[in-house]
Design a protein around this motif. Structure first.
Motif, PDB file in Angstrom:
ATOM      1  N   GLN A  40       0.828  -1.211   0.000  1.00 32.81           N
ATOM      2  CA  GLN A  40       0.000   0.000   0.000  1.00 32.81           C
ATOM      3  C   GLN A  40       0.858   1.256   0.000  1.00 32.81           C
ATOM      4  OE1 GLN A  40      -3.869   0.530   2.275  1.00 32.81           O
ATOM      5  NE2 GLN A  40      -2.519   1.787   3.523  1.00 32.81           N
ATOM      6  N   THR A  44       0.803   4.090  -2.822  1.00 34.99           N
ATOM      7  CA  THR A  44       0.542   5.486  -2.437  1.00 34.99           C
ATOM      8  C   THR A  44       1.640   6.408  -2.954  1.00 34.99           C
ATOM      9  OG1 THR A  44      -0.630   4.779  -0.449  1.00 34.99           O
ATOM     10  CG2 THR A  44       0.181   7.051  -0.488  1.00 34.99           C
ATOM     11  N   ASN A 537      -3.760   0.789   8.309  1.00 27.68           N
ATOM     12  CA  ASN A 537      -5.005   1.546   8.375  1.00 27.68           C
ATOM     13  C   ASN A 537      -6.198   0.605   8.262  1.00 27.68           C
ATOM     14  OD1 ASN A 537      -5.053   0.842   5.651  1.00 27.68           O
ATOM     15  ND2 ASN A 537      -4.274   2.844   5.003  1.00 27.68           N
ATOM     16  N   LYS A 539      -8.135  -0.011   5.831  1.00 28.57           N
ATOM     17  CA  LYS A 539      -8.165  -0.800   4.609  1.00 28.57           C
ATOM     18  C   LYS A 539      -7.376  -2.093   4.775  1.00 28.57           C
ATOM     19  CE  LYS A 539      -6.995  -0.609  -0.324  1.00 28.57           C
ATOM     20  NZ  LYS A 539      -6.405   0.214  -1.415  1.00 28.57           N
ATOM     21  N   ILE A 540      -6.195  -1.986   5.393  1.00 34.51           N
ATOM     22  CA  ILE A 540      -5.369  -3.175   5.612  1.00 34.51           C
ATOM     23  C   ILE A 540      -6.034  -4.111   6.606  1.00 34.51           C
ATOM     24  CG2 ILE A 540      -3.163  -3.980   6.556  1.00 34.51           C
ATOM     25  CD1 ILE A 540      -1.860  -1.508   5.392  1.00 34.51           C
ATOM     26  N   GLY A 542      -9.210  -4.454   7.097  1.00 32.84           N
ATOM     27  CA  GLY A 542     -10.293  -5.117   6.373  1.00 32.84           C
ATOM     28  C   GLY A 542      -9.780  -6.259   5.506  1.00 32.84           C
ATOM     29  N   GLN A 543      -8.642  -6.023   4.842  1.00 31.67           N
ATOM     30  CA  GLN A 543      -8.058  -7.077   4.010  1.00 31.67           C
ATOM     31  C   GLN A 543      -7.608  -8.267   4.865  1.00 31.67           C
ATOM     32  OE1 GLN A 543      -4.977  -4.780   2.105  1.00 31.67           O
ATOM     33  NE2 GLN A 543      -6.222  -4.351   0.299  1.00 31.67           N
TER      34      GLN A 543
END
Length: 576
Positions: A40, A44, A537, A539-540, A542-543
């Motif tokens: 990520q 970014t 974060n 997002k990570i 959630g993954q």
């Protein structure tokens, strides 16, 4: 409720086995957290690195395309005229390629037309560069014996000889070998010059700030103006002023590089010193003193126009034009690329940005690390899934009698299977939480340590290449004040890259070793991205939850299949 209570009791009861599963899952989760964080951060940096940074670009001739098309056309004509003869042994059609490359330099009005064709252009600036010859009263800075002798002979003998020599080496404004150099000269557009001095005309202060010879400071006087009232005003280097014993307010006399009988009077209004001034000159055989940064005379494009030396002039000494477009960010640059094609820019030209290219190059270690992180992630997940499935199967075999009793007293096989699924889910989620916490703490230092190793490896590889080719020495003036636009381009671009890296949560490290360019060493500053903010974060997280669910389903699926195949009466009979 019975299934859930029984599942929890079994989790608590079988502590040793479940702790082992938790440890395995935690290791998988920690490795996955670090891998996802690195990937990520790399994405970014790529997506936002130039989003808030000024980007410059130039339109240049696509030489490779033109030469390829010319060769293909010549080969086709040769084949058709001589039947099926092979052209592999035939000589290249040099005239055809020269013809294809000639007259490709865009005019100032064409550059400005493309600037107006796109709203993405923030601003523009340009430079025009030509050569001038020395006169008896004004000589170039020279340090080599041969050049001194040449200069002495030039000044004492007929100036027509000097003019003749200069004319022989001076390419015309539309020469094919310079057609794209002027357009892609970058931050100032210095091109290979013959003659004794290079006369560089700037369109604005922005163009001056991005001079090809690097930044400079005024030691006395002031910079010229850009209006007609300042025509004839120039600034010269401190070395050149000292060599000719000049001061602010003095008048110098220079000659046309193609016609020594034509001279020009210029007024010195300022003396400058390059930030990284080199006392060495370009002493390679056949090189011109005009290539030495110390012999660069700076003025406005208005002065060149008045002298009849600007890029639109028909004279042999017409200046080479370098036009630069400025954009607010990379997205605007990409919009411009699309807009100029719609505006009719021929496919013979390409739009290139040294800033974008340099930033892409600075991301090489980070990209390598991201690929490594992906490989590690796949391996860890694959091994982890196999270990979890194996542990779950051993667990079911050990509890085979329990399964037989539950199904014998009337508990549905599906509920029994769900009990094992619930157990695996609880244990997996606990391990996942621990692994994510540990990965979140370790992701930044571990990522930066791995990235530092990648940067060191990249720099070591380039240093090794230089050693192998015996190119450890830098060219004169390459320490920041080279006469090549490539050096200033990379310095300026890497500066942009550095600031943009900070905007993307990254920082940069030192320069890569000098790179070989055109047969001589040029310092090519590449500020590699050396640290990343690889923080965890939502997002990570959630993954990782999805990864945990996938592992749970995979491990539970084996349990469900095995449980459904068991016959309770047979289990009890075997037990007794």
């Amino acid at each position: 409720m019975f299934v859930l209570n029984n599942a929890w009791n079994n989790v608590v009861r079988n502590k040793g086995r479940n702790i082992l599963i938790i440890i395995v899952v935690a290791i998988i989760a920690a490795a996955a957290t670090i891998g996802l964080a690195i990937r990520q951060a790399a994405q970014t940096a790529r997506d936002t690195g130039l989003s808030n940074t000024t980007v410059t670009a130039q339109i240049s001739v696509d030489r490779a395309k033109l030469m390829s098309e010319s060769q293909a056309s010549a080969s086709s004509s040769s084949t058709s005229s001589s039947g099926s003869s092979s052209s592999s042994d035939s000589k290249p059609d040099f005239e055809s390629m020269r013809s294809a490359l000639s007259d490709k330099q865009l005019s100032l009005s064409e550059y400005q037309k493309y600037a107006k064709a796109s709203s993405a252009v923030k601003s523009t600036y340009y430079t025009e560069t030509t050569s001038l010859a020395a006169t008896d009263s004004f000589q170039p800075v020279e340090s080599s014996e041969s050049s001194s002798d040449s200069s002495s002979n030039s000044s004492s003998s007929s100036s027509s000889d000097s003019s003749s020599a200069n004319t022989g080496n001076q390419p015309s404004a539309n020469a094919p070998d310079q057609g794209d150099q002027g357009s892609q000269g970058g931050k100032g557009g210095m091109v290979q010059q013959s003659g004794d001095f290079s006369l560089v005309g700037f369109s604005s202060d922005t163009a001056v700030e991005n001079a090809a010879n690097g930044s400079f400071t005024m030691t006395s006087g002031e910079v010229f103006g850009y209006t007609s009232s300042s025509d004839g005003d120039v600034i010269i280097s401190q070395s050149l002023a000292t060599f000719n014993n000049l001061k602010v307010g003095d008048t110098i006399s220079v000659a046309n590089a193609s016609d020594s009988s034509t001279t020009y009077k210029l007024t010195v209004v300022g003396i400058y010193k390059n930030t990284s001034d080199s006392s060495q000159t370009m002493d390679r055989p056949g090189s011109s003193t005009a290539a030495d940064p110390a012999n660069a005379i700076y003025t406005s494009v208005s002065t060149l126009k008045k002298l009849g030396l600007d890029s639109s002039s028909d004279s042999d000494s017409a200046a080479q034009l370098s036009f630069t477009y400025v954009f607010a960010n990379k997205d605007a640059y990409e919009t411009f690329v699309s807009d100029v094609k719609k505006a009719g820019l021929s496919s013979d030209y390409t739009v290139q940005s040294a800033d974008v290219e340099e930033y892409e190059q600075s991301l090489v270690p980070l990209d390598n690390l991201a690929k490594f992180a992906l490989t590690l992630l796949i391996i860890v997940l694959a091994v982890g899934a196999i270990v979890l499935v194996a542990l779950n199967l051993f667990n079911i075999r050990e509890r085979k009698y329990e399964i037989g009793v539950l199904t014998a007293i009337g508990v549905n096989k599906a509920k029994v299977a769900m009990q094992f699924v619930a157990e695996v889910f609880v244990v997996t989620m606990i391990g996942l939480a621990i692994g994510v916490a540990g990965g979140a703490v370790a992701s930044v230092p571990v990522s930066n340590q791995l990235l530092a190793s990648q940067v060191a490896s990249q720099q070591s590889q380039q240093a090794s290449q230089q050693q192998q080719f015996g190119r450890g020495m830098q060219a004169p003036g390459s320490s920041g004040s080279s006469g090549s636009s490539g050096s200033s381009d990379s310095s300026d671009s890497s500066g942009s890259s550095g600031s943009s890296s900070n905007n993307a949560g990254t920082s940069t490290t030192g320069q890569a070793p000098a790179q070989p360019t055109g047969g001589k060493m040029m310092t090519r500053a590449v500020n590699y991205v050396s640290t990343v903010n690889a923080s965890v974060n939502l997002k990570i997280v959630g993954q990782l939850i999805l990864i945990g669910l996938a592992l749970t389903i995979l491990a539970s699926l084996a349990a469900v299949i095995v449980v459904m195949r068991y016959e309770p009466l047979q289990i009890l009979a075997d037990r007794s």
